[in-house]
Write a protein that holds these residues in place. Sequence first.
Motif, PDB file in Angstrom:
ATOM      1  N   LEU A 140       0.862  -1.183   0.000  1.00 50.80           N
ATOM      2  CA  LEU A 140       0.000   0.000   0.000  1.00 50.80           C
ATOM      3  C   LEU A 140       0.893   1.225   0.000  1.00 50.80           C
ATOM      4  O   LEU A 140       1.775   1.359   0.855  1.00 50.80           O
ATOM      5  CB  LEU A 140      -0.932   0.000   1.212  1.00 50.80           C
ATOM      6  N   SER A 141       0.683   2.106  -0.968  1.00 49.52           N
ATOM      7  CA  SER A 141       1.501   3.312  -1.092  1.00 49.52           C
ATOM      8  C   SER A 141       0.630   4.558  -1.089  1.00 49.52           C
ATOM      9  O   SER A 141      -0.455   4.570  -1.681  1.00 49.52           O
ATOM     10  CB  SER A 141       2.314   3.280  -2.399  1.00 49.52           C
ATOM     11  N   LEU A 142       1.122   5.612  -0.420  1.00 50.52           N
ATOM     12  CA  LEU A 142       0.452   6.917  -0.412  1.00 50.52           C
ATOM     13  C   LEU A 142       1.057   7.767  -1.521  1.00 50.52           C
ATOM     14  O   LEU A 142       2.279   7.857  -1.642  1.00 50.52           O
ATOM     15  CB  LEU A 142       0.640   7.601   0.937  1.00 50.52           C
ATOM     16  N   HIS A 143       0.201   8.424  -2.315  1.00 54.18           N
ATOM     17  CA  HIS A 143       0.700   9.094  -3.513  1.00 54.18           C
ATOM     18  C   HIS A 143       0.635  10.619  -3.492  1.00 54.18           C
ATOM     19  O   HIS A 143       1.387  11.269  -4.204  1.00 54.18           O
ATOM     20  CB  HIS A 143      -0.060   8.597  -4.736  1.00 54.18           C
ATOM     21  N   GLY A 144      -0.244  11.195  -2.702  1.00 52.81           N
ATOM     22  CA  GLY A 144      -0.303  12.648  -2.715  1.00 52.81           C
ATOM     23  C   GLY A 144      -1.595  13.176  -2.115  1.00 52.81           C
ATOM     24  O   GLY A 144      -2.516  12.423  -1.796  1.00 52.81           O
TER      25      GLY A 144
END
Length: 478
Positions: free
Chosen positions: A316-320
């Motif tokens: 899970l990645s946070l992008h902006g």
Amino acid sequence: MSSPESAFSSLFKEIDGLKEHFITRLSKAVSIPSVSSDLTLRPKVVEMAHFLKSELTALGAAVELRELGPQPDAPDTQLPPIVLARYGVDTSKRTILVYGHYDVQPALIEDGWATEPFELVQKDDKMYGRGSTDDKGPVMGWINSIEAHQKAGIEFPVNLIMCFEGMEEYGSEGLDDLIFAEKDKFFKDADAVCISDNYWLGTTKPVLTYGLRGCSYYSVTVEGPAADLHSGVFGGMVSEPMIDLVHILSGLVSPDGKILVPGLMDLVAPVTEEESKTYDTIEYEMNDLYAATGAKTNLHDDVKRTLMARWRYPTLSLHGVEGAFSAPGAKTVIPAKVTGKFSIRTVPDMQPHDVDELVFAHVNDLFTKLGSKNKMEIKLLHDGKWWLSSPSHWNFEAAKKATKTVWGVDPDLTREGGSIPVTLSFEQATGKNVLLLPVGRGDDGAHSINEKLDISNYIEGVKTLSAYLHYVAVEKME
């Protein structure tokens, strides 16, 4: 039928002799700034389609530019055509369907390029230019293979169906509809599919790729006051959307990469002992990761766990954050509405709707616990399912033999952390095995500044693609 190897000596010699001609062909392709996301450059994307048609037609292929109509999010603009081509109609031969894309990512010299991005520049046995490795080099590879066979006087071993699109870097609009519409028409004769739109794991050893992660992409919007507010006047008086959003985002993933959505890991297929052993022989070092990222910020200290995190487990990645102040300097504003973006890379056996249910429930629970008077909405922006093929299929066996013949080593069998949705589309539509046969190296910098393709990978890649087709022609079908 004669053995494939009987043709290789004269064929490979011809490919070596055509090296400069093949580089010139790629140079012409790179010089066309076919950036699909830039509507002002749409004529250049179309120009690239016509360039491909011209090159293929000159070699005797039957070529059609299939128009797709207006672009959904820009109805006054036409989508670039898909190049459909066929070389050979011999019913006694196998038919291989190959896919590639002729559009590229944006590139400007001021982004930090050392050379003009739309000029193919040779330096230290490398060719720098946007699209050199992603994906114009591999697309030219198929065209080069046809020409090399002709000039060497060697019969082309298979019928080749080609599908080259011009919107891959902008969501492949219209491609899926065409694939399924043509599955019993243009693509009906395909015995297998080969895609060259990925890269080696590292820089020294070829790979064949049999799996990709899927991607589910979400937005979380928190909305409060009717307009942005002054923090000196209203700070401490109102519930701030940005604070709510930060709390929600921090509840999705921990700093060590652990996904905090309850139940999500229960959807993942367990690792078998046999699968676990496949990681022990893959050629990769932690230094490859350091070189690729330019830093030692790794979450894991050993290769096996690093590779499994890259393609075997979900992340899970946070992008902006959209709507928040992000310009230089200070601005003491309380934003009225902010939207956070995050994605989950999915793996077998995670089903998109099951992932959505767990994510939506968790985000709603996080927001409820805040006791905020703001409003929150979570949306699924898009999703794509994971893909897993059979690396023991005759299609892969042919590619293994071709790689060993050209490079002198057995390729590593790898999966990838990214997503190439067209792989699953072709598999579902045709019911045939899909192979990912990369040409470029892991350090080529696709989508980045100073994108390059090693000259050796380009020329030896033509040999590999050609040898693959010869082995495909005789490989025992199971």
